[in-house]
Motif scaffolding. Structure first.
Motif, PDB file in Angstrom:
ATOM      1  N   LEU A  26     -11.833   4.913  15.575  1.00  0.00           N
ATOM      2  CA  LEU A  26     -12.342   6.271  15.347  1.00  0.00           C
ATOM      3  C   LEU A  26     -11.435   7.341  15.957  1.00  0.00           C
ATOM      4  O   LEU A  26     -11.330   8.443  15.414  1.00  0.00           O
ATOM      5  CB  LEU A  26     -13.758   6.405  15.921  1.00  0.00           C
ATOM      6  N   ASN A  27     -10.794   7.007  17.062  1.00  0.00           N
ATOM      7  CA  ASN A  27      -9.956   7.990  17.756  1.00  0.00           C
ATOM      8  C   ASN A  27      -8.506   8.029  17.272  1.00  0.00           C
ATOM      9  O   ASN A  27      -7.791   8.980  17.567  1.00  0.00           O
ATOM     10  CB  ASN A  27      -9.960   7.719  19.266  1.00  0.00           C
ATOM     11  N   ASP A  28      -8.068   7.019  16.566  1.00  0.00           N
ATOM     12  CA  ASP A  28      -6.671   6.933  16.140  1.00  0.00           C
ATOM     13  C   ASP A  28      -6.607   6.775  14.627  1.00  0.00           C
ATOM     14  O   ASP A  28      -6.702   5.669  14.099  1.00  0.00           O
ATOM     15  CB  ASP A  28      -5.999   5.753  16.845  1.00  0.00           C
ATOM     16  N   GLU A  29      -6.429   7.896  13.951  1.00  0.00           N
ATOM     17  CA  GLU A  29      -6.435   7.882  12.489  1.00  0.00           C
ATOM     18  C   GLU A  29      -5.313   7.026  11.916  1.00  0.00           C
ATOM     19  O   GLU A  29      -5.495   6.323  10.919  1.00  0.00           O
ATOM     20  CB  GLU A  29      -6.333   9.307  11.947  1.00  0.00           C
ATOM     21  N   ALA A  30      -4.152   7.045  12.538  1.00  0.00           N
ATOM     22  CA  ALA A  30      -3.018   6.240  12.048  1.00  0.00           C
ATOM     23  C   ALA A  30      -3.331   4.752  12.170  1.00  0.00           C
ATOM     24  O   ALA A  30      -3.078   3.974  11.241  1.00  0.00           O
ATOM     25  CB  ALA A  30      -1.748   6.587  12.816  1.00  0.00           C
ATOM     26  N   TYR A  31      -3.886   4.342  13.296  1.00  0.00           N
ATOM     27  CA  TYR A  31      -4.252   2.938  13.511  1.00  0.00           C
ATOM     28  C   TYR A  31      -5.338   2.515  12.528  1.00  0.00           C
ATOM     29  O   TYR A  31      -5.271   1.448  11.924  1.00  0.00           O
ATOM     30  CB  TYR A  31      -4.700   2.726  14.958  1.00  0.00           C
ATOM     31  N   SER A  32      -6.322   3.376  12.354  1.00  0.00           N
ATOM     32  CA  SER A  32      -7.406   3.111  11.416  1.00  0.00           C
ATOM     33  C   SER A  32      -6.873   2.935   9.994  1.00  0.00           C
ATOM     34  O   SER A  32      -7.263   2.010   9.276  1.00  0.00           O
ATOM     35  CB  SER A  32      -8.423   4.247  11.465  1.00  0.00           C
ATOM     36  N   SER A  33      -5.978   3.808   9.592  1.00  0.00           N
ATOM     37  CA  SER A  33      -5.378   3.714   8.259  1.00  0.00           C
ATOM     38  C   SER A  33      -4.556   2.440   8.110  1.00  0.00           C
ATOM     39  O   SER A  33      -4.595   1.782   7.062  1.00  0.00           O
ATOM     40  CB  SER A  33      -4.498   4.931   7.973  1.00  0.00           C
ATOM     41  N   LEU A  34      -3.816   2.087   9.152  1.00  0.00           N
ATOM     42  CA  LEU A  34      -3.001   0.871   9.127  1.00  0.00           C
ATOM     43  C   LEU A  34      -3.880  -0.369   8.950  1.00  0.00           C
ATOM     44  O   LEU A  34      -3.599  -1.215   8.099  1.00  0.00           O
ATOM     45  CB  LEU A  34      -2.178   0.744  10.416  1.00  0.00           C
ATOM     46  N   ILE A  35      -4.930  -0.475   9.741  1.00  0.00           N
ATOM     47  CA  ILE A  35      -5.844  -1.617   9.645  1.00  0.00           C
ATOM     48  C   ILE A  35      -6.469  -1.657   8.252  1.00  0.00           C
ATOM     49  O   ILE A  35      -6.526  -2.707   7.603  1.00  0.00           O
ATOM     50  CB  ILE A  35      -6.948  -1.541  10.716  1.00  0.00           C
ATOM     51  N   GLY A  36      -6.933  -0.514   7.770  1.00  0.00           N
ATOM     52  CA  GLY A  36      -7.583  -0.450   6.457  1.00  0.00           C
ATOM     53  C   GLY A  36      -6.657  -0.825   5.322  1.00  0.00           C
ATOM     54  O   GLY A  36      -7.004  -1.633   4.458  1.00  0.00           O
ATOM     55  N   GLU A  37      -5.469  -0.256   5.313  1.00  0.00           N
ATOM     56  CA  GLU A  37      -4.514  -0.537   4.237  1.00  0.00           C
ATOM     57  C   GLU A  37      -4.017  -1.980   4.295  1.00  0.00           C
ATOM     58  O   GLU A  37      -3.863  -2.638   3.263  1.00  0.00           O
ATOM     59  CB  GLU A  37      -3.333   0.434   4.278  1.00  0.00           C
ATOM     60  N   SER A  38      -3.763  -2.485   5.504  1.00  0.00           N
ATOM     61  CA  SER A  38      -3.308  -3.872   5.651  1.00  0.00           C
ATOM     62  C   SER A  38      -4.385  -4.852   5.196  1.00  0.00           C
ATOM     63  O   SER A  38      -4.091  -5.845   4.528  1.00  0.00           O
ATOM     64  CB  SER A  38      -2.933  -4.166   7.104  1.00  0.00           C
ATOM     65  N   GLY A  39      -5.626  -4.563   5.539  1.00  0.00           N
ATOM     66  CA  GLY A  39      -6.730  -5.421   5.107  1.00  0.00           C
ATOM     67  C   GLY A  39      -6.905  -5.399   3.604  1.00  0.00           C
ATOM     68  O   GLY A  39      -7.096  -6.446   2.967  1.00  0.00           O
ATOM     69  N   LYS A  40      -6.827  -4.219   3.045  1.00  0.00           N
ATOM     70  CA  LYS A  40      -6.950  -4.073   1.587  1.00  0.00           C
ATOM     71  C   LYS A  40      -5.823  -4.823   0.870  1.00  0.00           C
ATOM     72  O   LYS A  40      -6.059  -5.517  -0.127  1.00  0.00           O
ATOM     73  CB  LYS A  40      -6.911  -2.579   1.251  1.00  0.00           C
ATOM     74  N   MET A  41      -4.609  -4.720   1.382  1.00  0.00           N
ATOM     75  CA  MET A  41      -3.462  -5.395   0.782  1.00  0.00           C
ATOM     76  C   MET A  41      -3.614  -6.918   0.876  1.00  0.00           C
ATOM     77  O   MET A  41      -3.338  -7.641  -0.085  1.00  0.00           O
ATOM     78  CB  MET A  41      -2.166  -4.953   1.478  1.00  0.00           C
ATOM     79  N   MET A  42      -4.085  -7.416   2.023  1.00  0.00           N
ATOM     80  CA  MET A  42      -4.276  -8.849   2.204  1.00  0.00           C
ATOM     81  C   MET A  42      -5.310  -9.371   1.208  1.00  0.00           C
ATOM     82  O   MET A  42      -5.093 -10.401   0.564  1.00  0.00           O
ATOM     83  CB  MET A  42      -4.718  -9.146   3.640  1.00  0.00           C
ATOM     84  N   VAL A  43      -6.418  -8.667   1.048  1.00  0.00           N
ATOM     85  CA  VAL A  43      -7.456  -9.099   0.108  1.00  0.00           C
ATOM     86  C   VAL A  43      -6.919  -9.080  -1.321  1.00  0.00           C
ATOM     87  O   VAL A  43      -7.137 -10.019  -2.089  1.00  0.00           O
ATOM     88  CB  VAL A  43      -8.719  -8.232   0.246  1.00  0.00           C
ATOM     89  N   ALA A  44      -6.190  -8.032  -1.679  1.00  0.00           N
ATOM     90  CA  ALA A  44      -5.639  -7.929  -3.034  1.00  0.00           C
ATOM     91  C   ALA A  44      -4.644  -9.059  -3.314  1.00  0.00           C
ATOM     92  O   ALA A  44      -4.628  -9.618  -4.411  1.00  0.00           O
ATOM     93  CB  ALA A  44      -4.962  -6.575  -3.225  1.00  0.00           C
ATOM     94  N   GLU A  45      -3.848  -9.431  -2.318  1.00  0.00           N
ATOM     95  CA  GLU A  45      -2.841 -10.484  -2.501  1.00  0.00           C
ATOM     96  C   GLU A  45      -3.459 -11.879  -2.521  1.00  0.00           C
ATOM     97  O   GLU A  45      -3.088 -12.721  -3.338  1.00  0.00           O
ATOM     98  CB  GLU A  45      -1.802 -10.424  -1.386  1.00  0.00           C
ATOM     99  N   LYS A  46      -4.402 -12.129  -1.645  1.00  0.00           N
ATOM    100  CA  LYS A  46      -4.929 -13.481  -1.472  1.00  0.00           C
ATOM    101  C   LYS A  46      -6.126 -13.797  -2.369  1.00  0.00           C
ATOM    102  O   LYS A  46      -6.376 -14.957  -2.676  1.00  0.00           O
ATOM    103  CB  LYS A  46      -5.340 -13.712  -0.008  1.00  0.00           C
ATOM    104  N   PHE A  47      -6.885 -12.774  -2.764  1.00  0.00           N
ATOM    105  CA  PHE A  47      -8.152 -13.029  -3.440  1.00  0.00           C
ATOM    106  C   PHE A  47      -8.284 -12.309  -4.775  1.00  0.00           C
ATOM    107  O   PHE A  47      -9.384 -12.113  -5.269  1.00  0.00           O
ATOM    108  CB  PHE A  47      -9.314 -12.663  -2.517  1.00  0.00           C
ATOM    109  N   SER A  48      -7.166 -11.944  -5.367  1.00  0.00           N
ATOM    110  CA  SER A  48      -7.212 -11.268  -6.667  1.00  0.00           C
ATOM    111  C   SER A  48      -7.498 -12.284  -7.770  1.00  0.00           C
ATOM    112  O   SER A  48      -7.310 -13.493  -7.602  1.00  0.00           O
ATOM    113  CB  SER A  48      -5.873 -10.574  -6.948  1.00  0.00           C
ATOM    114  N   TRP A  49      -7.948 -11.807  -8.912  1.00  0.00           N
ATOM    115  CA  TRP A  49      -8.155 -12.676 -10.064  1.00  0.00           C
ATOM    116  C   TRP A  49      -6.843 -13.326 -10.486  1.00  0.00           C
ATOM    117  O   TRP A  49      -6.814 -14.493 -10.874  1.00  0.00           O
ATOM    118  CB  TRP A  49      -8.759 -11.891 -11.236  1.00  0.00           C
ATOM    119  N   ARG A  50      -5.743 -12.584 -10.396  1.00  0.00           N
ATOM    120  CA  ARG A  50      -4.439 -13.131 -10.777  1.00  0.00           C
ATOM    121  C   ARG A  50      -4.086 -14.310  -9.886  1.00  0.00           C
ATOM    122  O   ARG A  50      -3.636 -15.362 -10.352  1.00  0.00           O
ATOM    123  CB  ARG A  50      -3.371 -12.022 -10.667  1.00  0.00           C
ATOM    124  N   ASN A  51      -4.287 -14.168  -8.605  1.00  0.00           N
ATOM    125  CA  ASN A  51      -3.992 -15.231  -7.661  1.00  0.00           C
ATOM    126  C   ASN A  51      -4.889 -16.440  -7.921  1.00  0.00           C
ATOM    127  O   ASN A  51      -4.419 -17.585  -7.929  1.00  0.00           O
ATOM    128  CB  ASN A  51      -4.151 -14.729  -6.228  1.00  0.00           C
TER     129      ASN A  51
END
Length: 65
Positions: A26-51
């Motif tokens: 909540l206090n670190d917007e850059a860290y929050s964005s990093l965690i969110g984007e990295s998590g989203k990317m991991m899910v898209a790569e590992k659990f996509s329909w294409r995969n």
């Protein structure tokens, strides 16, 4: 699940640690964005329909041999 604490998820074993991690997010917007984007990317790569389709196709090819 291919997660890495502090990279694409926040993991805590107790409520105090978990609360501290949430406060950090909540206090670190850059860290929050990093965690969110990295998590989203991991899910898209590992659990996509294409995969899933690629893995299924490879499994079927292996079984057919």
């Amino acid at each position: 699940m291919p997660v890495i604490d502090g990279v694409n998820i926040c993991i805590a074993d107790d409520p105090v640690t978990f609360a501290n991690q949430i406060v950090s997010l909540l206090n670190d917007e850059a860290y929050s964005s990093l965690i969110g984007e990295s998590g989203k990317m991991m899910v898209a790569e590992k659990f996509s329909w294409r995969n899933a389709a690629d893995k299924f196709e490879a499994f079927c090819a292996e079984v057919a041999q």
